[in-house]
Design a protein around this motif. Structure first.
Motif, PDB file in Angstrom:
ATOM      1  N   ARG A   1       1.676   7.398  -4.991  1.00  0.00           N
ATOM      2  CA  ARG A   1       1.369   8.825  -4.886  1.00  0.00           C
ATOM      3  C   ARG A   1       2.631   9.666  -4.975  1.00  0.00           C
ATOM      4  O   ARG A   1       2.671  10.702  -5.649  1.00  0.00           O
TER       5      ARG A   1
ATOM      6  N   SER B   1      -7.027   9.058  -9.391  1.00  0.00           N
ATOM      7  CA  SER B   1      -6.531   8.746  -8.050  1.00  0.00           C
ATOM      8  C   SER B   1      -5.984   7.334  -8.024  1.00  0.00           C
ATOM      9  O   SER B   1      -6.221   6.529  -8.943  1.00  0.00           O
ATOM     10  N   ILE B   2      -5.243   7.040  -6.960  1.00  0.00           N
ATOM     11  CA  ILE B   2      -4.702   5.692  -6.778  1.00  0.00           C
ATOM     12  C   ILE B   2      -5.855   4.704  -6.611  1.00  0.00           C
ATOM     13  O   ILE B   2      -5.794   3.557  -7.069  1.00  0.00           O
TER      14      ILE B   2
ATOM     15  N   SER C   1      -0.858  -0.044  -3.573  1.00  0.00           N
ATOM     16  CA  SER C   1       0.273   0.707  -3.036  1.00  0.00           C
ATOM     17  C   SER C   1       1.415  -0.219  -2.614  1.00  0.00           C
ATOM     18  O   SER C   1       2.590   0.055  -2.875  1.00  0.00           O
TER      19      SER C   1
END
Length: 318
Positions: A251, A223-224, A239
């Motif tokens: 994403r 996952s991020i 992000s």
């Protein structure tokens, strides 16, 4: 002086199937049909009559025709000459290009009009490319250096570099078709991609590190948040930095990576859709199918090339 010119990121995929050169005798015809891809036709010599959605169109030597996917058409050689043509089916997932190409059901460019463009040059380069890749039949090849002199049964085998050249010329030809449309040209001029805010060298290095980890997640779970924690960042910082450098959120970038890999596997491998789904880390084939449709606008079963009729009849038709 310190100048940086930012170009937009390009992640679109070009799919080419059914690329061939054919010569057909007087009286040859092909019944009403349609394809799920765009179809590009070039009339090498002779002429052919098309019926496109009930409308008649004559294609003569040097003419071009681009058909939108799903358009029903049929062909017949009613002239006294043989009809030779180059045919190519393709698809591209870039939404702007698809919109421009889908502006009309078909686009006919006459030889006279094409001479004011680069189309003749690209077709000549395409011919040389195919000739260089042609495998001789019974020791014979194109004696006079043209595809029309190829013996019956000639086969083409493209090397990796020639495959890249075929893709490049296909895109250049598509660009010329778009330029012929004044509406398309205006749309291209008006579309100015957003340029990310300038990032520091430290942020660029961090974004590249994030990108490497995203690539490692194509076939693995993650996952991020995991990436952010590993790089000692908050998820929002991760992000924000990545988006500033690459222009899209991480994403979304990972989704594009998975989409491109899924397309490669669907086109170039014998893996089942279930195997591809599992390889890309999806929990179920239904989840993969829904996501693929969301990404590309079609289910994976529709994107995968259909078996060609030519494998049964011995020839590929338009």
């Amino acid at each position: 002086m310190n100048i940086d010119v930012h170009f937009p990121n390009i992640t679109s995929t070009l799919q080419i199937v059914g690329c061939h050169f054919s010569v057909k005798p007087q009286g040859w015809s092909f019944p009403n049909h349609h394809h799920y891809l765009f179809e590009l036709l070039y009339c090498w010599s002779g002429s052919v009559t098309h019926m496109i959605n009930g409308r008649k169109l004559d294609l003569h030597a040097g003419d071009w025709l681009l058909l939108q996917s799903g358009v029903r058409h049929q062909m017949q050689n009613i002239s006294e000459e043989t009809y030779s043509f180059f045919n190519l089916h393709f698809d591209i997932d870039d939404p702007k290009l698809r919109k421009l190409l889908s502006g009309s059901k078909y686009r006919h460019i006459t030889k006279q009009d094409s001479e004011h463009s680069s189309l003749p040059l690209y077709m000549k380069e395409m011919e040389l490319l195919l000739l260089r890749s042609l495998l001789p039949v019974n020791g014979q090849s194109a004696a006079n250096g043209t595809l029309e002199a190829v013996p019956d049964g000639g086969r083409i085998e493209l090397t990796s570099d020639n495959q890249m050249a075929l893709q490049a010329y296909t895109l250049l030809i598509v660009r010329e078709f778009i330029r012929f449309s004044s509406a398309g040209a205006a749309a291209v001029q008006q579309s100015s991609p957003s340029i990310p805010n300038e990032a520091t060298q430290s942020e660029a290095d961090t974004a590249h590190a994030i990108e490497e980890k995203l690539r490692s997640m194509i076939f693995a779970s993650g996952s991020i948040s995991d990436i952010a924690e590993e790089l000692h960042l908050s998820r929002s910082q991760c992000s924000k930095i990545f988006t500033r450098v690459y222009g899209i959120p991480p994403r979304q970038y990972l989704s594009r990576l998975k989409l491109n890999k899924a397309k490669q596997l669907l086109v170039n491998s014998d893996m089942t859709i279930e195997e591809i789904s599992s390889r890309l880390g999806f929990g179920s084939i239904s989840h993969f199918s829904r996501q693929f449709r969301r990404w590309s606008g079609m289910p994976p079963t529709q994107f995968r090339p259909k078996p060609s009729i030519s494998k049964e009849s011995g020839e590929a038709e338009g």
